[in-house]
Design an enzyme around this catalytic site. Structure first.
Site, PDB file in Angstrom:
ATOM      1  N   CYS A   1       6.250  -0.252   7.402  1.00  0.00           N
ATOM      2  CA  CYS A   1       5.830   0.873   6.575  1.00  0.00           C
ATOM      3  C   CYS A   1       6.995   1.311   5.693  1.00  0.00           C
ATOM      4  O   CYS A   1       8.131   1.388   6.159  1.00  0.00           O
ATOM      5  CB  CYS A   1       5.388   2.029   7.477  1.00  0.00           C
ATOM      6  SG  CYS A   1       4.846   3.496   6.595  1.00  0.00           S
ATOM      7  N   LEU A   2       6.680   1.584   4.431  1.00  0.00           N
ATOM      8  CA  LEU A   2       7.720   2.039   3.505  1.00  0.00           C
ATOM      9  C   LEU A   2       8.361   3.355   3.960  1.00  0.00           C
ATOM     10  O   LEU A   2       9.505   3.634   3.620  1.00  0.00           O
ATOM     11  CB  LEU A   2       7.138   2.197   2.097  1.00  0.00           C
ATOM     12  CG  LEU A   2       6.642   0.903   1.444  1.00  0.00           C
ATOM     13  CD1 LEU A   2       5.945   1.210   0.118  1.00  0.00           C
ATOM     14  CD2 LEU A   2       7.786  -0.075   1.235  1.00  0.00           C
TER      15      LEU A   2
ATOM     16  N   GLN B   1       3.102   9.850   1.220  1.00  0.00           N
ATOM     17  CA  GLN B   1       4.358   9.107   1.282  1.00  0.00           C
ATOM     18  C   GLN B   1       5.276   9.394   0.095  1.00  0.00           C
ATOM     19  O   GLN B   1       6.446   9.035   0.123  1.00  0.00           O
ATOM     20  CB  GLN B   1       4.096   7.607   1.366  1.00  0.00           C
ATOM     21  CG  GLN B   1       3.503   7.180   2.695  1.00  0.00           C
ATOM     22  CD  GLN B   1       3.285   5.691   2.719  1.00  0.00           C
ATOM     23  OE1 GLN B   1       2.281   5.191   2.256  1.00  0.00           O
ATOM     24  NE2 GLN B   1       4.267   4.978   3.241  1.00  0.00           N
TER      25      GLN B   1
ATOM     26  N   GLY C   1       0.838  -1.192   0.000  1.00  0.00           N
ATOM     27  CA  GLY C   1       0.000   0.000   0.000  1.00  0.00           C
ATOM     28  C   GLY C   1       0.872   1.240   0.000  1.00  0.00           C
ATOM     29  O   GLY C   1       2.040   1.190   0.389  1.00  0.00           O
TER      30      GLY C   1
ATOM     31  N   HIS D   1      -4.199   1.257   7.562  1.00  0.00           N
ATOM     32  CA  HIS D   1      -2.830   1.786   7.599  1.00  0.00           C
ATOM     33  C   HIS D   1      -2.685   2.958   6.625  1.00  0.00           C
ATOM     34  O   HIS D   1      -2.169   4.020   6.997  1.00  0.00           O
ATOM     35  CB  HIS D   1      -1.855   0.649   7.244  1.00  0.00           C
ATOM     36  CG  HIS D   1      -0.422   1.050   7.222  1.00  0.00           C
ATOM     37  ND1 HIS D   1       0.494   0.600   8.162  1.00  0.00           N
ATOM     38  CD2 HIS D   1       0.275   1.847   6.381  1.00  0.00           C
ATOM     39  CE1 HIS D   1       1.687   1.128   7.888  1.00  0.00           C
ATOM     40  NE2 HIS D   1       1.579   1.880   6.808  1.00  0.00           N
ATOM     41  N   GLU D   2      -3.172   2.784   5.396  1.00  0.00           N
ATOM     42  CA  GLU D   2      -3.020   3.840   4.385  1.00  0.00           C
ATOM     43  C   GLU D   2      -3.906   5.047   4.693  1.00  0.00           C
ATOM     44  O   GLU D   2      -3.485   6.193   4.507  1.00  0.00           O
ATOM     45  CB  GLU D   2      -3.299   3.302   2.981  1.00  0.00           C
ATOM     46  CG  GLU D   2      -2.359   2.202   2.533  1.00  0.00           C
ATOM     47  CD  GLU D   2      -0.882   2.501   2.750  1.00  0.00           C
ATOM     48  OE1 GLU D   2      -0.469   3.667   2.650  1.00  0.00           O
ATOM     49  OE2 GLU D   2      -0.131   1.541   3.029  1.00  0.00           O
TER      50      GLU D   2
ATOM     51  N   HIS E   1      -2.368   7.317   7.118  1.00  0.00           N
ATOM     52  CA  HIS E   1      -1.401   8.249   6.520  1.00  0.00           C
ATOM     53  C   HIS E   1      -2.084   9.545   6.077  1.00  0.00           C
ATOM     54  O   HIS E   1      -1.491  10.621   6.172  1.00  0.00           O
ATOM     55  CB  HIS E   1      -0.707   7.619   5.307  1.00  0.00           C
ATOM     56  CG  HIS E   1       0.484   6.795   5.642  1.00  0.00           C
ATOM     57  ND1 HIS E   1       1.603   7.304   6.277  1.00  0.00           N
ATOM     58  CD2 HIS E   1       0.746   5.480   5.428  1.00  0.00           C
ATOM     59  CE1 HIS E   1       2.493   6.335   6.438  1.00  0.00           C
ATOM     60  NE2 HIS E   1       1.999   5.220   5.931  1.00  0.00           N
TER      61      HIS E   1
END
Length: 152
Positions: free
Chosen positions: A89-90, A51, A46, A131-132, A135
């Site tokens: 997480c990226l 991000q 995701g 999660h997304e 953000h």
């Protein structure tokens, strides 16, 4: 298509509330395409627009069942149980932690055609959506995680 540099924790944009998309334009289509390319290149499941440094309410998710693109996503229903599982997480490289999230929910948003879509998600997909969408609210998984630890 373009691969963007993923913004890492410490960058202010990750703490901002992302702005709603007023109109689905060719620029939004390009953003969706580039976000998907960036997510796949980074081996993520995701990615939220903040991000990659873009303060817009746009996410892409692919847990292995095909790409989901959502513009202005919102959780409209939460059901089921709260389940704790490991997340990474990226934007927080080499860190994982345990996060508790609902295991079932309904998410609505717009697709790339500007049409409203509804997803009834459970388990891993429900976790990825939460999660997304976090953000987009300026929330990073480390804010909710316990047992944070480094991985190599």
């Amino acid at each position: 298509m373009a691969i963007y540099k993923i913004v890492e924790i410490g960058d202010e944009i990750l703490r901002e509330k992302a702005k709603p998309v007023k109109e689905v334009t060719p620029n939004i289509h390009k953003l969706l395409d580039n976000m998907a390319d960036t997510m796949y290149e980074a081996n993520g499941v995701g990615l939220a627009a903040p991000q990659i440094g873009v303060s817009k309410r746009v996410i892409v998710v692919d847990i292995g069942e095909g790409l989901i693109e959502l513009i202005n996503p919102e959780i409209v229903e939460v059901s089921g149980h709260t389940v704790t599982d490991t997340e990474g997480c990226l934007s927080v490289p080499n860190m994982i932690g345990e996060v508790s999230r609902a295991d079932k929910l309904v998410v609505k948003g717009l697709n790339r055609k500007g049409e409203e879509v509804l997803y009834r998600a459970k388990d891993f997909l429900a976790r990825a959506f939460q999660h997304e969408i976090d953000h987009l609210e300026g929330i990073i998984f480390v804010d909710k995680a316990s047992n944070l630890r480094k991985v190599e």
